[in-house]
Design a protein around this motif. Structure first.
Motif, PDB file in Angstrom:
ATOM      1  N   LEU A 168      -9.794   1.511  15.047  1.00 40.11           N
ATOM      2  CA  LEU A 168      -9.322   2.823  15.489  1.00 40.11           C
ATOM      3  C   LEU A 168     -10.196   3.361  16.622  1.00 40.11           C
ATOM      4  N   GLU A 169     -11.509   3.108  16.550  1.00 39.89           N
ATOM      5  CA  GLU A 169     -12.406   3.530  17.624  1.00 39.89           C
ATOM      6  C   GLU A 169     -12.090   2.791  18.921  1.00 39.89           C
ATOM      7  N   LEU A 195      -4.000  -1.641  11.045  1.00 38.92           N
ATOM      8  CA  LEU A 195      -4.601  -0.368  10.683  1.00 38.92           C
ATOM      9  C   LEU A 195      -4.209   0.000   9.255  1.00 38.92           C
ATOM     10  N   PRO A 196      -5.170   0.401   8.434  1.00 39.17           N
ATOM     11  CA  PRO A 196      -4.805   0.917   7.110  1.00 39.17           C
ATOM     12  C   PRO A 196      -4.015   2.202   7.260  1.00 39.17           C
ATOM     13  N   ALA A 201      -2.065   6.782  10.410  1.00 39.77           N
ATOM     14  CA  ALA A 201      -1.663   8.182  10.549  1.00 39.77           C
ATOM     15  C   ALA A 201      -2.492   8.880  11.634  1.00 39.77           C
ATOM     16  N   GLU A 202      -3.785   8.559  11.708  1.00 39.65           N
ATOM     17  CA  GLU A 202      -4.642   9.146  12.744  1.00 39.65           C
ATOM     18  C   GLU A 202      -4.222   8.673  14.130  1.00 39.65           C
ATOM     19  N   CYS A 221       5.221  -0.681  18.302  1.00 44.26           N
ATOM     20  CA  CYS A 221       4.770  -0.615  16.912  1.00 44.26           C
ATOM     21  C   CYS A 221       5.703  -1.434  16.030  1.00 44.26           C
ATOM     22  N   SER A 222       5.256  -1.666  14.815  1.00 42.86           N
ATOM     23  CA  SER A 222       6.119  -2.351  13.851  1.00 42.86           C
ATOM     24  C   SER A 222       6.991  -1.359  13.099  1.00 42.86           C
ATOM     25  N   GLU A 223       6.508  -0.133  12.945  1.00 43.78           N
ATOM     26  CA  GLU A 223       7.284   0.904  12.253  1.00 43.78           C
ATOM     27  C   GLU A 223       6.991   2.250  12.885  1.00 43.78           C
TER      28      GLU A 223
END
Length: 302
Positions: A168-169, A195-196, A201-202, A221-223
């Motif tokens: 994420l960073e 990403l978890p 969500a972040e 994205c996948s979703e």
């Protein structure tokens, strides 16, 4: 050329019967949608369905073969160079990867220097060195704030190596680098890969905040989240999100090319600031390698 203050900062994106063909068939075909300036557009679908090719085509980095698209009024494929100048790539594997040996500060400094060298006005270049340094620092801080990346929170602050960043960073850093150029269109690939749930969500909250601030965002994205304008490269397109009009992103034929497969023709690298006046349709000598080099040129390490 600076944008007219009366116009929205973000770029409107319109596609109609848009398609790109690669060596193994159509990467994507018959894509149609309309996104207003400042929209969050999610290009969803399984890996290999042409998502990355669509992303690169809409940012002027791959040449389409049928239909057309317009980005901020610049018609593709004719105005590919103009679209490249108002768009920026966040993370796109194989095109705009971060250098794991660089530190965060080195990446930011390199991008700011390149931005000042290639996109700065003559008047800006003639300003005193201290003034230019202050302007560069302000631009970097503005991009970091928009990307939500706090250098002081990193293990070694700005001296932290890219290889030591969490995913994420790293995503936030890539976005910050793209935003240094203050683009009207931000594009990124695999926005939610590995990403978890909490980090995913972040990531979407970050992209939504950038769109809300006025920059149009295209994210593979996948979703896709429910509030995004959803575009699909699979044979049966998903319903568009709440910001879409009646256009849908149906694809008539199954995408036969992998998302990373090169197209037959791609945009040649264009360093001339007036190249957008040339007709890309006549560029018969464009090659896949030249198109990739053009995208890599954004990092200064092509």
């Amino acid at each position: 050329m600076e944008a007219n203050p009366a116009e929205p900062h973000g770029a409107a994106v319109v596609a109609d019967g848009f398609g790109l063909k690669g060596p193994r068939g159509w990467a994507f075909r018959d894509v149609g949608f309309r996104a207003e300036p400042g929209s969050l557009v999610a290009i969803e679908g399984p890996s290999g369905s042409g998502r990355t090719c669509l992303l690169l085509a809409l940012t002027g980095r791959m040449k389409p073969h049928e239909g057309h698209a317009e980005v901020a009024g610049f018609r593709l494929p004719r105005k590919m160079a103009a679209v490249r100048r108002i768009s920026a790539l966040g993370p796109v594997p194989g095109v705009s990867d971060l250098d794991p040996a660089f530190t965060v500060a080195e990446h930011l400094r390199e991008r700011a220097l390149l931005q000042r060298r290639y996109d700065g006005s003559v008047r800006a270049l003639l300003r005193p060195p201290a003034e230019r340094a202050a302007a560069t620092k302000a631009r970097i801080e503005e991009a970091l704030e928009a990307a939500g990346l706090d250098l002081d929170a990193l293990p070694k602050a700005g001296r932290t190596s890219v290889r030591d960043l969490e995913r994420l960073e790293a995503l936030r850093l890539s976005v910050a680098l793209a935003l240094i150029g203050r683009p009207r269109l931000l594009a990124l690939d695999d926005a939610d890969l590995k990403l978890p749930d909490a980090d995913r969500a972040e990531a979407w909250a970050l992209l939504r905040s950038i769109a809300d601030a006025g920059t149009t965002v295209l994210a593979v994205c996948s979703e896709a989240p429910e509030d995004a304008l959803r575009i699909s490269t699979t044979p049966r397109a998903a319903e568009a999100g709440p910001t879409a009009e009646d256009d849908t992103a149906d694809t008539d034929d199954t995408a036969a090319a992998d998302a990373d497969a090169p197209a037959d023709d791609t945009a040649a690298a264009d360093a001339d600031a007036h190249a957008d006046d040339t007709d890309a349709d006549t560029a018969e000598e464009d090659t896949n390698e030249e198109g990739t080099a053009d995208a890599l040129a954004e990092t200064g390490r092509a």
